[in-house]
Write a protein that holds these residues in place. Structure first.
Motif: not given
Length: 358
Positions: A92-117
């Motif tokens: 999602a735009r605001s963060g990574l959404r994870i769901s399943g088995g009653g779990l719903k959580m959202e982890l905010p993103y860090f700057e992509l440039s902080s961790f190069r591929e």
């Protein structure tokens, strides 16, 4: 990136592997980078000394490729507790959404440039393929000779050499040397920090490829990629060291491995460091003493010492470690005078123990 459904157990297992070396600190803490294509999801973490580890999982992504960075600690602590067969990931735009088995959580993103591929090594100077089992055997056969600091942490390096017949691995604490691999002259070699290799090797399976480009080594199977920065410094030529020592070891004694190991283990109760080995009358005498008494065990043996008794004073624990690393049922120990080390060897493995002063 569309919603991605992934097996919870597989995802949790991947996070467990990555957690082994995760710890590369940034301004924002420990992070994990995701790179999602249409068929594969790559998860990468950073460890100490420039080490990185990547785990690749098959996925079906009908949307656009995506890349994002999130908090690895939060992800690793929550996912293993999810009790369902599959979980869903959505960028999602605001963060990574994870769901399943009653779990719903959202982890905010860090700057992509902080961790190069992290890319894969291409055009390697040296490359070879070995079975994961063989690679693990090399580690298991040499790890006991790594130097240990006051807190019990193994601190020295594995020295990996590329030869025409495969790779050779060596470890030493300067009082003993453990070698596993072919005896030929090396084409090139590199010193690698032992911690990452010891932690990650257990997860490799099938065949693994080992590539070297300048001071970087990549060790990978079909789903796991470990990239390590080599340590600076020079290492001695293992093949020449062994070749130089062997001619001085003119005497030999052969005993059953199990009998010698049991005798040495009992001698450790008397003295964990010192023991005396005496070859005489077609037998090997194992002797240890302390202020409270003495221990001696006689083992039937074959030798070429004739009527002349031969004695050697050495570290009992080191000899136990060396014998345990060997696979054959009998052990042949080669030795010379007091300035010549003990050499124990079998096909593919060599143990060198330097004698103590009596």
């Amino acid at each position: 990136m569309e919603n991605i459904t992934i097996n919870t157990k597989m995802f949790s297992s991947a996070l467990k592997r990555l957690k082994e070396i995760a710890g590369g600190q940034t301004m924002t803490g420990e992070t994990i980078r995701f790179d999602v294509s249409n068929t594969e999801m790559k998860m990468t973490v950073r460890g100490a000394h420039g080490t990185t580890m990547m785990v690749m999982l098959p996925v079906m992504n009908l949307g656009e490729p995506a890349a994002f960075v999130v908090d690895s600690k939060k992800l690793s602590s929550i996912i293993p507790q999810v009790n369902c067969e599959d979980i869903t990931l959505m960028k999602a735009r605001s963060g990574l959404r994870i769901s399943g088995g009653g779990l719903k959580m959202e982890l905010p993103y860090f700057e992509l440039s902080s961790f190069r591929e992290v890319g894969r090594l291409t055009d390697p100077e040296m490359a070879c393929t070995v079975s994961a089992d063989e690679f693990k055997e090399k580690i298991a056969s040499t790890v006991h000779a790594l130097a240990i600091n006051r807190t019990g942490e193994k601190v020295s390096t594995f020295y990996v050499e590329f030869t025409d017949d495969g790779i050779r691995m060596t470890a030493t604490d300067e009082r003993r040397i453990a070698i596993h691999g072919p005896k030929g002259e090396p084409v090139s070699g590199i010193m690698l920090p032992n911690e990452a290799i010891r932690k990650v090797a257990k997860y490799f399976s099938g065949d693994i490829t080992i590539k070297k480009v300048e001071d970087t080594v990549e060790i990978a199977d079909d789903s796991t990629v470990l990239t390590i920065n080599a340590l600076a410094g020079n290492y001695f030529n293992i093949a020449k060291v062994v070749q130089a020592m062997e001619p001085g070891c003119t005497y030999w004694v052969t005993v059953k491995k199990g009998e010698l190991l049991r005798s040495l283990e009992m001698s450790l109760a008397m003295d964990r460091e010192n023991c005396l080995l005496t070859v005489a009358d077609e037998a090997l005498y194992v002797t240890a003493k302390n202020a409270e008494g003495a221990f001696q065990q006689v083992i039937e043996a074959e030798s070429n010492t004739g009527n002349e008794d031969k004695k050697a004073f050495l570290n009992a624990q080191y000899l136990v470690d060396a014998i345990r690393s060997l696979k054959e049922d009998t052990v042949t120990i080669r030795f010379g005078n007091v300035r010549t080390p003990f050499i124990l060897s079998e096909e593919g493995a060599t143990e060198i123990l330097f004698l103590k002063n009596a």
